[in-house]
Scaffold this active site. Structure first.
Site, PDB file in Angstrom:
ATOM      1  N   ARG A  59     -39.356 -23.348  31.695  1.00  0.00           N
ATOM      2  CA  ARG A  59     -38.807 -21.995  31.473  1.00  0.00           C
ATOM      3  C   ARG A  59     -38.369 -21.809  30.025  1.00  0.00           C
ATOM      4  O   ARG A  59     -38.292 -20.677  29.535  1.00  0.00           O
ATOM      5  CB  ARG A  59     -37.684 -21.698  32.470  1.00  0.00           C
ATOM      6  CG  ARG A  59     -38.217 -21.544  33.898  1.00  0.00           C
ATOM      7  CD  ARG A  59     -37.108 -21.273  34.891  1.00  0.00           C
ATOM      8  NE  ARG A  59     -36.199 -22.380  35.038  1.00  0.00           N
ATOM      9  CZ  ARG A  59     -36.369 -23.419  35.858  1.00  0.00           C
ATOM     10  NH1 ARG A  59     -37.432 -23.479  36.632  1.00  0.00           N
ATOM     11  NH2 ARG A  59     -35.488 -24.385  35.926  1.00  0.00           N
ATOM     12  N   GLU A  96     -29.576 -38.107  37.213  1.00  0.00           N
ATOM     13  CA  GLU A  96     -28.556 -38.543  38.174  1.00  0.00           C
ATOM     14  C   GLU A  96     -29.056 -39.812  38.890  1.00  0.00           C
ATOM     15  O   GLU A  96     -28.335 -40.778  39.047  1.00  0.00           O
ATOM     16  CB  GLU A  96     -28.314 -37.410  39.166  1.00  0.00           C
ATOM     17  CG  GLU A  96     -27.054 -37.592  39.963  1.00  0.00           C
ATOM     18  CD  GLU A  96     -26.823 -36.406  40.881  1.00  0.00           C
ATOM     19  OE1 GLU A  96     -27.534 -35.400  40.756  1.00  0.00           O
ATOM     20  OE2 GLU A  96     -25.936 -36.525  41.734  1.00  0.00           O
TER      21      GLU A  96
END
Ligand code: AMP
Length: 175
Positions: A59, A96
């Site tokens: 994006r 993560e």
């Protein structure tokens, strides 16, 4: 123009617990998209002279390419591995769970170039920080960062060099 009305909040996408910021309604609205680019551009004035907009897949390509045209600058993509033809520079960064990698064409930037790094959302900050490291690998300089949305509760800014200007159009304080 208040751009928040154009951001669709999608719970539990792409994973449970994530509140996804969908910018496609904004892109679909000509006045909204234009205002978003103008508001991103406004923050680059504080970044000094710039040569390129560096957009982060995917994006960041949409916003970054439009911003580059608006500012009269060239556009340079930073891509996921295996998408750019060689030679490339690579940067591995932590997620993560696990690791990911971003790549920049080895000859896209030169020492002395100054760039602004653009993405739609800064969350943990790992993606933008890795992109800044790629720019540094090429010998170019990061003049600033520009994001449409900052998820401030994730403190992603802590991963960005504090001396480099960071411009954000919309700040979300929670979730
Ligand atoms: P991070 O490296 O954690 O700052 O993540 C930034 C990247 O993940 C950006 O390219 C964003 O497009 C995407 N991202 C992370 N969280 C969200 C979210 N809640 N909504 C939309 N995109 C997100």
């Amino acid at each position: 123009m208040d751009l928040r009305a154009f951001i669709r909040l999608v719970p539990d996408f792409p994973k449970p617990g994530i509140l996804f910021r969908d910018i496609t309604p904004l892109l679909q609205d000509p006045a909204g998209f234009r205002a978003a680019i103008e508001q991103l551009a406004a923050g680059t004035a504080a970044m000094g002279s710039l040569d390129y907009v560096v957009g982060i897949e995917s994006r960041g390509f949409i916003l970054g390419a439009a911003l580059a045209q608006h500012l009269g600058l060239g556009f340079v993509p930073v891509r996921k591995p295996g998408k750019l033809p060689p030679p490339v520079l690579s940067q591995i960064y932590s997620l993560e769970y696990g690791q990911d990698q971003l790549q920049l064409h080895a000859h896209a930037l030169r020492p002395g170039n100054r760039v602004v790094i653009v993405d739609d959302v800064i969350a943990s900050g790992g993606t933008a920080a890795a992109t800044a490291q790629l720019v540094a690998q090429s010998g170019a300089e990061v003049g600033g960062f520009a994001f449409l949305i900052e998820l401030a509760f994730l403190s992603g800014r802590k991963l960005l060099p504090p001396e480099i200007p960071t411009h954000v159009v919309m700040v979300d304080e929670s979730n």
